[in-house]
Design a protein around this motif. Structure first.
Motif, PDB file in Angstrom:
ATOM      1  N   UNK A 256     -92.046  26.838  27.940  1.00 58.15           N
ATOM      2  CA  UNK A 256     -92.712  25.533  27.882  1.00 58.15           C
ATOM      3  C   UNK A 256     -92.047  24.623  26.857  1.00 58.15           C
ATOM      4  N   UNK A 257     -91.592  25.203  25.749  1.00 55.05           N
ATOM      5  CA  UNK A 257     -90.915  24.399  24.733  1.00 55.05           C
ATOM      6  C   UNK A 257     -89.601  23.829  25.269  1.00 55.05           C
ATOM      7  N   UNK A 258     -88.917  24.599  26.122  1.00 52.10           N
ATOM      8  CA  UNK A 258     -87.652  24.121  26.693  1.00 52.10           C
ATOM      9  C   UNK A 258     -87.847  22.922  27.612  1.00 52.10           C
ATOM     10  N   UNK A 259     -89.064  22.734  28.104  1.00 51.61           N
ATOM     11  CA  UNK A 259     -89.307  21.605  28.997  1.00 51.61           C
ATOM     12  C   UNK A 259     -89.255  20.265  28.270  1.00 51.61           C
ATOM     13  N   UNK A 260     -89.396  20.269  26.970  1.00 47.52           N
ATOM     14  CA  UNK A 260     -89.325  19.003  26.223  1.00 47.52           C
ATOM     15  C   UNK A 260     -87.923  18.397  26.337  1.00 47.52           C
ATOM     16  N   UNK A 261     -86.834  19.147  25.977  1.00 51.46           N
ATOM     17  CA  UNK A 261     -85.498  18.560  26.196  1.00 51.46           C
ATOM     18  C   UNK A 261     -85.104  18.479  27.665  1.00 51.46           C
ATOM     19  N   UNK A 262     -85.685  19.367  28.498  1.00 50.62           N
ATOM     20  CA  UNK A 262     -85.315  19.359  29.915  1.00 50.62           C
ATOM     21  C   UNK A 262     -85.698  18.044  30.581  1.00 50.62           C
ATOM     22  N   UNK A 263     -86.888  17.532  30.290  1.00 50.62           N
ATOM     23  CA  UNK A 263     -87.302  16.258  30.874  1.00 50.62           C
ATOM     24  C   UNK A 263     -86.377  15.128  30.417  1.00 50.62           C
ATOM     25  N   UNK A 264     -85.921  15.183  29.166  1.00 57.15           N
ATOM     26  CA  UNK A 264     -84.998  14.155  28.686  1.00 57.15           C
ATOM     27  C   UNK A 264     -83.664  14.230  29.428  1.00 57.15           C
ATOM     28  N   UNK A 265     -83.162  15.457  29.624  1.00 58.05           N
ATOM     29  CA  UNK A 265     -81.890  15.634  30.326  1.00 58.05           C
ATOM     30  C   UNK A 265     -81.999  15.127  31.764  1.00 58.05           C
ATOM     31  N   UNK A 266     -83.114  15.453  32.428  1.00 56.77           N
ATOM     32  CA  UNK A 266     -83.306  14.982  33.803  1.00 56.77           C
ATOM     33  C   UNK A 266     -83.393  13.462  33.839  1.00 56.77           C
ATOM     34  N   UNK A 267     -84.056  12.877  32.841  1.00 61.40           N
ATOM     35  CA  UNK A 267     -84.150  11.425  32.784  1.00 61.40           C
ATOM     36  C   UNK A 267     -82.786  10.764  32.667  1.00 61.40           C
ATOM     37  N   UNK A 268     -81.907  11.332  31.832  1.00 64.42           N
ATOM     38  CA  UNK A 268     -80.554  10.783  31.688  1.00 64.42           C
ATOM     39  C   UNK A 268     -79.770  10.946  32.987  1.00 64.42           C
ATOM     40  N   UNK A 269     -79.893  12.115  33.608  1.00 59.95           N
ATOM     41  CA  UNK A 269     -79.181  12.370  34.870  1.00 59.95           C
ATOM     42  C   UNK A 269     -79.643  11.401  35.956  1.00 59.95           C
ATOM     43  N   UNK A 270     -80.944  11.219  36.072  1.00 57.14           N
ATOM     44  CA  UNK A 270     -81.465  10.282  37.067  1.00 57.14           C
ATOM     45  C   UNK A 270     -81.101   8.843  36.713  1.00 57.14           C
ATOM     46  N   UNK A 271     -80.976   8.568  35.419  1.00 50.75           N
ATOM     47  CA  UNK A 271     -80.538   7.235  35.004  1.00 50.75           C
ATOM     48  C   UNK A 271     -79.119   6.935  35.456  1.00 50.75           C
ATOM     49  N   UNK A 272     -78.229   7.921  35.330  1.00 47.91           N
ATOM     50  CA  UNK A 272     -76.861   7.746  35.828  1.00 47.91           C
ATOM     51  C   UNK A 272     -76.865   7.508  37.332  1.00 47.91           C
ATOM     52  N   UNK A 273     -77.706   8.270  38.049  1.00 48.45           N
ATOM     53  CA  UNK A 273     -77.785   8.096  39.507  1.00 48.45           C
ATOM     54  C   UNK A 273     -78.303   6.709  39.867  1.00 48.45           C
ATOM     55  N   UNK A 274     -79.311   6.229  39.130  1.00 49.05           N
ATOM     56  CA  UNK A 274     -79.845   4.900  39.406  1.00 49.05           C
ATOM     57  C   UNK A 274     -78.839   3.798  39.123  1.00 49.05           C
ATOM     58  N   UNK A 275     -78.081   3.934  38.024  1.00 49.02           N
ATOM     59  CA  UNK A 275     -77.054   2.945  37.713  1.00 49.02           C
ATOM     60  C   UNK A 275     -75.962   2.942  38.783  1.00 49.02           C
ATOM     61  N   UNK A 276     -75.591   4.138  39.237  1.00 47.14           N
ATOM     62  CA  UNK A 276     -74.575   4.231  40.283  1.00 47.14           C
ATOM     63  C   UNK A 276     -75.054   3.591  41.574  1.00 47.14           C
ATOM     64  N   UNK A 277     -76.315   3.750  41.906  1.00 47.37           N
ATOM     65  CA  UNK A 277     -76.863   3.135  43.123  1.00 47.37           C
ATOM     66  C   UNK A 277     -76.730   1.620  43.077  1.00 47.37           C
ATOM     67  N   UNK A 278     -77.022   1.033  41.925  1.00 44.74           N
ATOM     68  CA  UNK A 278     -76.929  -0.423  41.810  1.00 44.74           C
ATOM     69  C   UNK A 278     -75.490  -0.910  41.972  1.00 44.74           C
ATOM     70  N   UNK A 279     -74.538  -0.182  41.385  1.00 49.42           N
ATOM     71  CA  UNK A 279     -73.130  -0.584  41.488  1.00 49.42           C
ATOM     72  C   UNK A 279     -72.638  -0.455  42.929  1.00 49.42           C
ATOM     73  N   UNK A 280     -72.999   0.652  43.587  1.00 48.96           N
ATOM     74  CA  UNK A 280     -72.524   0.878  44.955  1.00 48.96           C
ATOM     75  C   UNK A 280     -73.138  -0.134  45.909  1.00 48.96           C
ATOM     76  N   UNK A 281     -74.410  -0.445  45.733  1.00 53.71           N
ATOM     77  CA  UNK A 281     -75.048  -1.422  46.606  1.00 53.71           C
ATOM     78  C   UNK A 281     -74.407  -2.798  46.478  1.00 53.71           C
ATOM     79  N   UNK A 282     -73.960  -3.140  45.283  1.00 51.34           N
ATOM     80  CA  UNK A 282     -73.387  -4.463  45.064  1.00 51.34           C
ATOM     81  C   UNK A 282     -71.895  -4.527  45.390  1.00 51.34           C
ATOM     82  N   UNK A 283     -71.153  -3.469  45.078  1.00 47.69           N
ATOM     83  CA  UNK A 283     -69.689  -3.524  45.207  1.00 47.69           C
ATOM     84  C   UNK A 283     -69.121  -2.288  45.876  1.00 47.69           C
ATOM     85  N   UNK A 284     -69.928  -1.585  46.672  1.00 51.32           N
ATOM     86  CA  UNK A 284     -69.454  -0.350  47.295  1.00 51.32           C
ATOM     87  C   UNK A 284     -68.255  -0.551  48.187  1.00 51.32           C
ATOM     88  N   UNK A 285     -68.252  -1.633  48.981  1.00 49.00           N
ATOM     89  CA  UNK A 285     -67.139  -1.872  49.911  1.00 49.00           C
ATOM     90  C   UNK A 285     -65.839  -2.114  49.149  1.00 49.00           C
TER      91      UNK A 285
END
Length: 228
Positions: A68-97
């Motif tokens: 349970x203690x490991x879940x504290x940093x785990x949620x932060x790591x997942x948040x950063x990973x999903x943040x990278x994915x969200x930023x990539x989505x915005x770039x690809x939608x705008x300039x993917x071609x």
């Protein structure tokens, strides 16, 4: 600038969500579970002395507490990973071609410049790194972490070895073009594969969140059963 702001906002929002989950769910569940350690379910640690400490360290309730203690940093790591994915989505939608065309041209140019020998062509993936392609495309796409993220995403999913082997076979069947000459078929193939890879990046997925929260809930339920 507008795309950069959207990408930054997407990244920040995911990191904030990860931080809130780490604080409320991760930290809250861990604190609640520790408060139950004085209950009857922890009788092994009530004996005192070294024996009691060893019994507690080897007990399933303490192992659940560590998870349970490991879940504290785990949620932060997942948040950063999903943040990278969200930023990539915005770039690809705008300039993917544009990214797809420029990246296909840059990769094709490096492949076409290599000698047509099998050993040389098989080393092409080693020469195609995020750093080298980012520097090459910087005059066109600019210098930003989002563009580097998109290039890294494509390289991680592009089967370059198989594509180079297929292209070399095609060259052998139809006659090899001169080294350095542009090959329209190679560029079309790369553009299509890169476009498909970038298309995957535009599909949002919250599966990792649901898996993490589901396993977390199971651990909390198991801890409650062990300490009741």
């Amino acid at each position: 600038m507008r795309t950069g702001l959207k990408a930054g906002a997407a990244y920040a929002s995911s990191v904030v969500v990860g931080g809130l989950l780490a604080l409320l769910c991760g930290g809250g569940a861990f604190a609640w579970y520790l408060s139950r350690f004085n209950g009857p379910g922890m009788s092994a640690g009530h004996a005192g002395g070294i024996g009691g400490v060893l019994a507690m360290l080897a007990s399933p309730p303490l192992l659940v507490a560590m998870l349970l203690m490991l879940y504290i940093p785990l949620y932060l790591v997942i948040g950063v990973k999903q943040g990278h994915a969200g930023a990539l989505q915005q770039v690809v939608r705008a300039h993917g071609h544009t990214i797809s065309q420029r990246l296909a041209s840059a990769i094709a140019g490096r492949i076409e410049a290599m000698p047509r020998t099998h050993g040389a062509l098989q080393r092409v993936p080693d020469w195609l790194t995020v750093e080298t392609l980012s520097r090459q495309l910087e005059p066109v796409l600019g210098e930003s972490k989002a563009v580097r993220l998109a290039i890294g995403f494509v390289l991680a999913r592009l089967p370059l070895s198989d594509m180079v082997a297929h292209w070399q076979q095609t060259q052998g069947e139809f006659g090899a073009a001169a080294a350095g000459a542009e090959d329209a078929a190679l560029r079309t193939m790369l553009n299509q594969r890169i476009g498909d890879a970038l298309e995957d990046a535009t599909t949002p997925s919250h599966k990792i969140w649901w898996i993490a929260v589901g396993v977390h809930a199971v651990l909390v339920a198991a801890g409650f059963h062990l300490t009741r």
